[in-house]
Design a protein around this motif. Structure first.
Motif, PDB file in Angstrom:
ATOM      1  N   THR A  84       0.836  -1.193   0.000  1.00  0.00           N
ATOM      2  CA  THR A  84       0.000   0.000   0.000  1.00  0.00           C
ATOM      3  C   THR A  84       0.871   1.242   0.000  1.00  0.00           C
ATOM      4  O   THR A  84       1.980   1.225   0.527  1.00  0.00           O
ATOM      5  CB  THR A  84      -0.958   0.042   1.214  1.00  0.00           C
ATOM      6  OG1 THR A  84      -1.761   1.206   1.125  1.00  0.00           O
ATOM      7  CG2 THR A  84      -0.208   0.047   2.529  1.00  0.00           C
ATOM      8  N   THR A  86      -0.574   3.976   1.221  1.00  0.00           N
ATOM      9  CA  THR A  86      -1.247   4.715   2.273  1.00  0.00           C
ATOM     10  C   THR A  86      -0.633   4.342   3.616  1.00  0.00           C
ATOM     11  O   THR A  86      -0.518   3.161   3.941  1.00  0.00           O
ATOM     12  CB  THR A  86      -2.749   4.365   2.294  1.00  0.00           C
ATOM     13  OG1 THR A  86      -3.293   4.630   1.004  1.00  0.00           O
ATOM     14  CG2 THR A  86      -3.483   5.177   3.342  1.00  0.00           C
ATOM     15  N   ILE A 112       4.434   2.210   5.609  1.00  0.00           N
ATOM     16  CA  ILE A 112       3.876   1.915   4.297  1.00  0.00           C
ATOM     17  C   ILE A 112       4.774   0.864   3.669  1.00  0.00           C
ATOM     18  O   ILE A 112       5.952   0.781   3.989  1.00  0.00           O
ATOM     19  CB  ILE A 112       3.760   3.165   3.384  1.00  0.00           C
ATOM     20  CG1 ILE A 112       5.123   3.794   3.135  1.00  0.00           C
ATOM     21  CG2 ILE A 112       2.793   4.170   3.964  1.00  0.00           C
ATOM     22  CD1 ILE A 112       5.101   4.885   2.093  1.00  0.00           C
TER      23      ILE A 112
END
Length: 159
Positions: A84, A86, A112
């Motif tokens: 990810t 995010t 992350i």
């Protein structure tokens, strides 16, 4: 030449450290945000050039759990990799004993593209089983890619 000869798993002292296994994902899986999710380590055979194996014991690819078949002390390790961009605050992995609560665990905070892993030594009875659960709070589903860094393995320690 050694061609066609299977690996022999022995300790330097001459004892045999089996049963042992290594399992991985056959395809990418997703962990829902805010939910404890059992990880589907469903491959325990040498495929796609990755060494996955089971030498004794029983790995259930339907229920994603391993039963040693022999009592003793075992080293167990599990690792997950988060795919990810995010940032998330909480990334958690645990190895459960007999489907129960926390047994061996590890937590990573604020990351992350991060890995989380846990390892430990546990005494298992012949009919005990172990499986892996993950948890994350990125706010959406988190993908675990199917590659060799995402795995679950264990072996008996020589007594």
């Amino acid at each position: 030449s050694g061609a066609g000869v299977g690996a022999v798993y022995e300790a330097a002292a001459g004892g045999v450290n089996t049963p042992l296994f290594r399992a991985r994902l056959s395809g990418s899986v997703y962990i829902s945000s805010g939910a404890y999710t059992k990880i589907a380590f469903d491959t325990c055979s040498g495929t796609t050039g990755v060494q996955d194996f089971i030498v004794s014991g029983s790995y259930d690819t339907t229920n994603n759990k391993w039963t040693p078949g022999e009592a003793g002390y075992y080293q167990l390790t599990a690792q997950l990799y988060a795919y990810t961009e995010t940032a998330f605050d909480y990334w958690y992995i645990l190895i459960r004993l007999n489907g129960g609560s926390d047994f061996l665990n590890s937590t990573v905070y604020q990351d992350i593209y991060g890995s989380v892993s846990c390892t430990g030594i546990a005494h298992l009875q012949s009919t005990d089983y172990v499986d892996v659960v993950g948890y994350q709070n990125v706010g959406s589903d988190l993908m675990l890619p199917a590659w060799s860094g995402v795995h679950f393995m264990g072996h008996k320690l020589i007594s």
